[in-house]
Enzyme design. Sequence first.
Site, PDB file in Angstrom:
ATOM      1  N   ASP A 139      -7.722   1.733   2.113  1.00 51.17           N
ATOM      2  CA  ASP A 139      -7.351   2.668   3.180  1.00 51.17           C
ATOM      3  C   ASP A 139      -8.117   3.981   3.200  1.00 51.17           C
ATOM      4  O   ASP A 139      -7.840   4.821   4.033  1.00 51.17           O
ATOM      5  CB  ASP A 139      -5.840   2.952   3.061  1.00 51.17           C
ATOM      6  CG  ASP A 139      -5.285   3.655   4.281  1.00 51.17           C
ATOM      7  OD1 ASP A 139      -5.801   3.410   5.388  1.00 51.17           O
ATOM      8  OD2 ASP A 139      -4.355   4.466   4.137  1.00 51.17           O
ATOM      9  N   HIS A 184       0.861  -1.186   0.000  1.00 53.98           N
ATOM     10  CA  HIS A 184       0.000   0.000   0.000  1.00 53.98           C
ATOM     11  C   HIS A 184       0.895   1.234   0.000  1.00 53.98           C
ATOM     12  O   HIS A 184       1.507   1.557   1.022  1.00 53.98           O
ATOM     13  CB  HIS A 184      -0.900  -0.016   1.236  1.00 53.98           C
ATOM     14  CG  HIS A 184      -1.783   1.192   1.321  1.00 53.98           C
ATOM     15  ND1 HIS A 184      -2.895   1.323   0.526  1.00 53.98           N
ATOM     16  CD2 HIS A 184      -1.680   2.330   2.042  1.00 53.98           C
ATOM     17  CE1 HIS A 184      -3.453   2.491   0.783  1.00 53.98           C
ATOM     18  NE2 HIS A 184      -2.742   3.125   1.692  1.00 53.98           N
ATOM     19  N   HIS A 219      -6.086   9.806  -0.887  1.00 57.61           N
ATOM     20  CA  HIS A 219      -6.697   9.765   0.451  1.00 57.61           C
ATOM     21  C   HIS A 219      -5.844  10.306   1.596  1.00 57.61           C
ATOM     22  O   HIS A 219      -6.236  10.147   2.762  1.00 57.61           O
ATOM     23  CB  HIS A 219      -7.233   8.358   0.756  1.00 57.61           C
ATOM     24  CG  HIS A 219      -6.189   7.294   0.895  1.00 57.61           C
ATOM     25  ND1 HIS A 219      -5.958   6.356  -0.070  1.00 57.61           N
ATOM     26  CD2 HIS A 219      -5.308   7.023   1.881  1.00 57.61           C
ATOM     27  CE1 HIS A 219      -4.994   5.543   0.324  1.00 57.61           C
ATOM     28  NE2 HIS A 219      -4.576   5.933   1.513  1.00 57.61           N
ATOM     29  N   ASP A 234       1.075   5.078  -0.307  1.00 54.08           N
ATOM     30  CA  ASP A 234       0.322   6.325  -0.323  1.00 54.08           C
ATOM     31  C   ASP A 234       0.945   7.286  -1.329  1.00 54.08           C
ATOM     32  O   ASP A 234       2.158   7.517  -1.306  1.00 54.08           O
ATOM     33  CB  ASP A 234       0.298   6.925   1.086  1.00 54.08           C
ATOM     34  CG  ASP A 234      -0.536   6.068   2.030  1.00 54.08           C
ATOM     35  OD1 ASP A 234      -1.749   5.966   1.799  1.00 54.08           O
ATOM     36  OD2 ASP A 234       0.031   5.478   2.973  1.00 54.08           O
TER      37      ASP A 234
HETATM   38 ZN   LIG Z   1      -3.159   4.931   2.674  1.00 52.81          ZN
END
Ligand SMILES: [Zn+2]
Length: 1003
Positions: A375, A263, A579, A265
Amino acid sequence: MHDDRQLIEGRLLRTLQRIEDAVWSSPVPVDLASWEAPGEPVPVAEGLAAAYEPAHVGQRWGAPWGTTWFRVRVQVPESHAGRPVDLRLDLGFDPDRTGFHVEGLVYRADGTPVKGLNPRNQWVRVADTAKGGEEVELFVEAASNPLLLGGGGFDFRPSPLGDPETAGREPRYRVERAELAVFEQEVWELQQDLEVLGQLAVELPVEDARRWQLLRSLDRAMDRLDVADLAGTASEARDELKDVLAQPARASAHRISAVGHAHIDSAWLWPVRETVRKVARTCSNVVALMDDHPELVYAMSSAQQFAWLKEHRPEVWAGVVERVREGRFVPVGGMWVESDTNMPGGEALARQLNHGKRWFLDELGIETREVWLPDSFGYTAALPQLVALSGSRWFLTQKISWNTTNRFPHHSFRWEGLDGTRVFTHFPPADTYGSEVSGAEVAHAARNFSDKGDATRSLLPFGWGDGGGGPTREMLARAARLRDLDGSARVEVERPDRFFEQAEAEYPDAPIWVGELYLEMHRGTYTSQARTKQGNRRSEHLLREAELWASTAAVRAGAAYPSAALDRLWKVVLLHQFHDILPGSSIGWVHREAVEAYAAVAAELEGIIAEAQRALAGAGDVEVAFNATPHERQGVAALGAGPVGQVAPVEVHSEGDGYVLDNGLVTARVDHRGLLTSVVDAASGRESLAPGSAGNLLQVHPDTPVRFDAWDVDPHYRNVVRDLTDAESVEAVEGGVRVVRRFGQSTVTQLVTLPAGQARVDVDTEVDWREREQILKAGFDLDVTTDHSTSEVQFGHMHRPTHSNTSWDAAKFEVCAHRWVHVGEPGFGAAVVNDSTYGHDVTRRDREGGGTTTQVRLSLLRAPQSPDPVADLGVHRLRYALVPGATIADAVREGYRVNLPVRTVRGSGEPVEPLVIVEDDGVWVEAVKLADDGSGDVVVRLYEGLGRRCTTRVRAGFAHRGAYAVDLLERPLETPGVADEGDAGVALALRPFQVVTLRYSRA
Ligand SMILES: [Zn+2]
């Protein structure tokens, strides 16, 4: 038998410690040199060719946000010949903060990438069978990203490290190890055996015989081990474990589809530019790991991250493409980024899916089918319909396990959205999107899985995220041992679509969850970093205008359609909906850059709009108004342009201790405190404000969440409140009343006006906000009794309770709304609309004489201190308004108006006819554009916005060959209820909140 569990478990931990130190043997030092890039990262060729200086183990290095290149040279000693040999580099890694600080990417001297270096992945294979005397030369591009939010656990103290302008130059890291060593394969294999069996044993019930069987076998294996010669005795110890490792899983064992993942970001505690490198490092690792592990399947989301790789790291991209073709590197998600889904507008969410899926189709020929948002901070009820309209069929998230109040009842279910569309949805019950495939995680997934009995499968994303490097060989080793092992869930490494196909097929009666997936946490993200939110809202509306007027100019005036610019600008806006950007939870550097990006987007879109409107207005000196809203305005058609009609002026006069404003549609009173004390609309003749109360009351609360400062607003904020009722001045000005207030270190200037010809009270607010850790709210006490409020969401609206009867109701103490919030009783209502705000709260209180008052408040500003210690400080300009006597249709119309002011241009005075007219004033056009494929076809997206079934007709005002329904990628889509009836237009029979995209083939 005596209970000796603790002794054996303790012995195992100590043995594993000894084994860890014996995985590599016979280390020899390497010749180390380094070069620090002077500022921002440099191209690889420049890094390789730099002037290196001698470096050594123990050397401090790495100013915050810097890049240091290390060069490693070593000759393989004869003693290592014939053995597997690794280079081991520890640049100062903290294994407990993987993904959050220093990382490296290793290159050969020719610039080809080898793999990443990460806290839990510090080795580089030099040779499987080393040759004595061989010269090795490798380079490492090391990023000294500073550790934010503290070490060893989250810490939310303000830090200057989140912006290079305040981070200083002090080196953050120390080279801890640089050596060439022999990899002891058998010792490593023993380590994996012991860890898997030991971790499984402690998860089993004490009464379970298998637990004791494992314990005894482990004990015997350790007896066979000579700690002075681990490499020489590891095989013997492994022999002792063969039988327990071979015992198959029980028939009822839970089935886990393990999917390699990281994951990453797209920006958070690092800027966007660092994510480009994080993606390159992780993908290099994955491609390299796939060479040794044919079973590895890796899922990566976000077309944007693939596009970065292709543009910035073509050598890594080439390896990824090869693995994509093999079906092992799997693009998922179908969105441009893993966006927030609370705040992006309807059209923007549609474009997340359009741009994401289209990129995967164009570049890789792959149609993704699973929307992958592990997420994001809550999921809008509009999403199921958009997932289906994009041609996807499944949805995955994990975040709702973060709820602090209520436990979500399902892990596999059908999620029903606003319009009734259902999408098969899965929440991985391991409660993580970055598993290590540990015994504890696998056991927790099986135990936690809510749907057992009816369903048998769950998905487990494994791998270090955020630049931790993704899956490791240790995780794969654990997965292999857990494939079919007594006492454990069965773990199969496989593609996510394989999981979804099987999970959906075995669970045809999966339970249903209706409406939004509200996250009971992170409610501050609707408000933090107001400039970023305003940038998003403005950009979305400018994009609407630019596409509308540019396509109208293309059809009406033969103007060129700026497809390339619009494509590029959309992608900038979509990226910033990531996000941690739009929610306001990134470091200051990210938000500073976001504000700059939005300014550039706005400037370019204003240019496109102005050029299109000039082409449409023609020559002349008559003032022509362009109306981009889907409603007629002041005599100008929806989506058209024409001369402005006459409207009554606004009168302002003093009366008693204040002023009265009147525009013929609304009469409002502002008292000596600068507060609204009465708002009556002429149509209903009824007072909208509750007796004895006020409207536009500014309130300040301390805002000190327990943790996650930028993310959370905690309920205790309400315990203390300060009403801003003291005004420094209240004076009549042209068209309204100006109110100035000072409080704390801050100043607020508000202009209260009634817009000519419109039934609203507008409040134009300028705040010089200098309060830290406070939240500023603007409240309206409305004379309405209701148990729910109605908020605009993407392509419709939804209700939420105004009470706290149940824990689910109570948890929604702060909610996200788009352009309006409405409260009403039968026959009467009122709406609060805004041009920049998303956070709201709606509450009720009783009053003398009986009945209840409903208070609607906008959350205007916060100023959390972490991760950006200067978040939200400075000058802001925000607009909001009260619409008295409003129905939901009125709220929708005024929401569009406040966000899409009329633009006037001088021209011939000839009206510009809209490209399309919708006959029903409850079916609204959200986008008018030319088709993505460059055909010149006109694409119109519209939706039923009142939540009822209806039939209507869309008439196109331009020559075309025919019209048909398409999906979000503008491909034909069989859509019942859509019929092209030629000159009579397109007949529509719509269900509540249905979204339809029409494509007109140009003549
Ligand atoms: Zn995230």
